[in-house]
Design a protein around this motif. Structure first.
Motif, PDB file in Angstrom:
ATOM      1  N   LYS A  26       0.840  -1.199   0.000  1.00 42.09           N
ATOM      2  CA  LYS A  26       0.000   0.000   0.000  1.00 42.09           C
ATOM      3  C   LYS A  26       0.875   1.249   0.000  1.00 42.09           C
ATOM      4  O   LYS A  26       1.967   1.256   0.575  1.00 42.09           O
ATOM      5  N   GLU A  28       0.492   3.865   1.727  1.00 40.29           N
ATOM      6  CA  GLU A  28       0.769   4.332   3.093  1.00 40.29           C
ATOM      7  C   GLU A  28       1.976   3.599   3.692  1.00 40.29           C
ATOM      8  O   GLU A  28       2.690   4.173   4.517  1.00 40.29           O
ATOM      9  N   ASN A  65      -3.307  12.487 -10.628  1.00 40.38           N
ATOM     10  CA  ASN A  65      -4.203  12.228  -9.505  1.00 40.38           C
ATOM     11  C   ASN A  65      -3.409  12.121  -8.209  1.00 40.38           C
ATOM     12  O   ASN A  65      -2.278  11.634  -8.206  1.00 40.38           O
ATOM     13  N   SER A  68      -4.290   7.546  -3.145  1.00 40.60           N
ATOM     14  CA  SER A  68      -4.846   7.264  -1.820  1.00 40.60           C
ATOM     15  C   SER A  68      -3.908   6.358  -1.029  1.00 40.60           C
ATOM     16  O   SER A  68      -3.110   5.618  -1.607  1.00 40.60           O
ATOM     17  N   GLU A  70      -4.537   3.679   0.372  1.00 41.32           N
ATOM     18  CA  GLU A  70      -4.848   2.264   0.148  1.00 41.32           C
ATOM     19  C   GLU A  70      -4.418   1.758  -1.230  1.00 41.32           C
ATOM     20  O   GLU A  70      -4.529   0.558  -1.515  1.00 41.32           O
ATOM     21  N   PHE A  71      -3.989   2.641  -2.073  1.00 44.39           N
ATOM     22  CA  PHE A  71      -3.541   2.296  -3.442  1.00 44.39           C
ATOM     23  C   PHE A  71      -2.399   1.278  -3.348  1.00 44.39           C
ATOM     24  O   PHE A  71      -1.465   1.453  -2.574  1.00 44.39           O
TER      25      PHE A  71
END
Lengths: 236, 236
Positions: A26, A28, A65, A68, A70-71
């Motif tokens: 992810k 994050e 873009n 996020s 969670e990507f």
């Protein structure tokens, strides 16, 4: 403590070659290892660039873009920026850039990152169209890509250099991504010309290579039949 | 916090090939990354094995020495032990051992370590004679080695497995060192037969590859002319 001597990499370029494109980290979690980086999303979903702790995706429509937390990504790297200014550079081709970044050496036996902030008289980038499961090989997936071109664009050019010994884990030599200041163009750099810019370098003494060991497709894959070096030189 | 998912490696096998044998990491620093490991000293000064936080050197006379904190190495690895018992193993050849450690997989795409504690009906090891500056190539230096053999010896067999993609950084496949409980024999393992033993495995998801970037001989060397894979398969 933020280690500025460490380049963190998740996945390898080799695993993209046979189409192991599942997102296994992810964003994050990538950002726990740095505030600067590059990568791609699951299914080669666009081209990523992380600058000052903010992750951007250039998608195949050319749109920039925000990514996020969670990507997920099959392949990406990050590090904590601590660049040193090396030189100013003007009217520079890719070959001029590569020479300037190597600072007189014919090549480098360690990993380093280069940042060029400035104006580019020409910029040509690509972003791959996200593919869905079942994923095809890298060579097939990368054929579905959008090409973008711009003239006289200001922005940030982020490059990572990997020693030849690590070709397959990463791309031997330079791997370049770009983001225009006004977000009008970005992606994986195919060609460029620097009008004028400042060139910064950060050298690493450590590669922290993380592998997606919990991904069963990765663990079960037999890489011995993949032409890793050949496909990488063709696609990257 | 001790990270048991990380294999730390200083230097690469590739740098030994042209004879970059300068000691570039102290043992006290290697031990900051683990309590278990293998390596060699400056000039290929013997074969190292670290068990339970204690570093031993098997020298070319076959003597087992405690390694001082100031001892330097061109190539070594360490990790914090957190092995899981996999199986007991008896009357096992190297091929039997390799199959048992891979637990049914044909190969592994990630790094892992294997420990066998038990009795070996046969053990054949080597330790290289330390060479002095100017260092010769790995192939030349490794010719000056002592061979040791023993029958029915009890001890600890410590192995590291590296994926094929990382051949050159490490030895693709298994790299095995041994130390007898009574210190009667040890070193880099050339051949063996396990009478009976317990086999433990610890899998890593991260390779922390540290490079001797402050060593000018390493930084300046052109590896492009070295037959890295060929020499490694010949010598290791």
């Amino acid at each position: 403590m933020k280690k500025t001597n460490v380049l963190y990499q998740h996945g390898t370029l080799a695993l993209l070659v046979p189409g192991l494109l599942a997102g296994t980290l992810k964003m994050e979690d990538l950002l726990k290892h740095g505030d600067t980086g590059i990568g791609t999303g699951e299914g080669l979903d666009g081209e990523l660039i992380i600058l000052d702790g903010i992750a951007y995706q250039v998608d195949s429509a050319g749109k920039v873009n925000l990514v996020s937390p969670e990507f997920t990504m099959p392949f990406a790297n990050s590090h904590y920026a601590d660049y040193q200014k090396v030189t100013t550079i003007a009217n520079a081709s890719p070959v001029d850039f590569e020479k300037a970044a190597l600072q007189g050496r014919p090549n480098s036996n360690t990993f380093f990152s280069v940042l060029v902030k400035g104006t580019f008289s020409y910029m040509k980038t690509r972003a791959v169209v996200k593919s869905e499961r079942p994923f095809s090989t890298l060579a097939e997936t990368a054929q579905k890509q959008s090409i973008f071109e711009a003239k006289d664009v200001t922005g940030t050019f982020l490059s990572y250099y990997s020693p030849a010994l690590f070709n397959g884990a990463a791309v031997a030599g330079y791997h370049n991504h770009f983001l225009a200041s006004d977000h009008s163009i970005g992606g994986h750099v195919l060609d460029f010309k620097i009008a004028e810019g400042t060139l910064f370098v950060q050298t690493f003494d450590t590669l922290e290579q993380h592998l997606p060991v919990d991904n069963s497709e990765f663990s079960a894959h037999d890489f011995s039949k993949d032409d890793i070096a050949g496909i990488i030189s063709q696609v990257e």
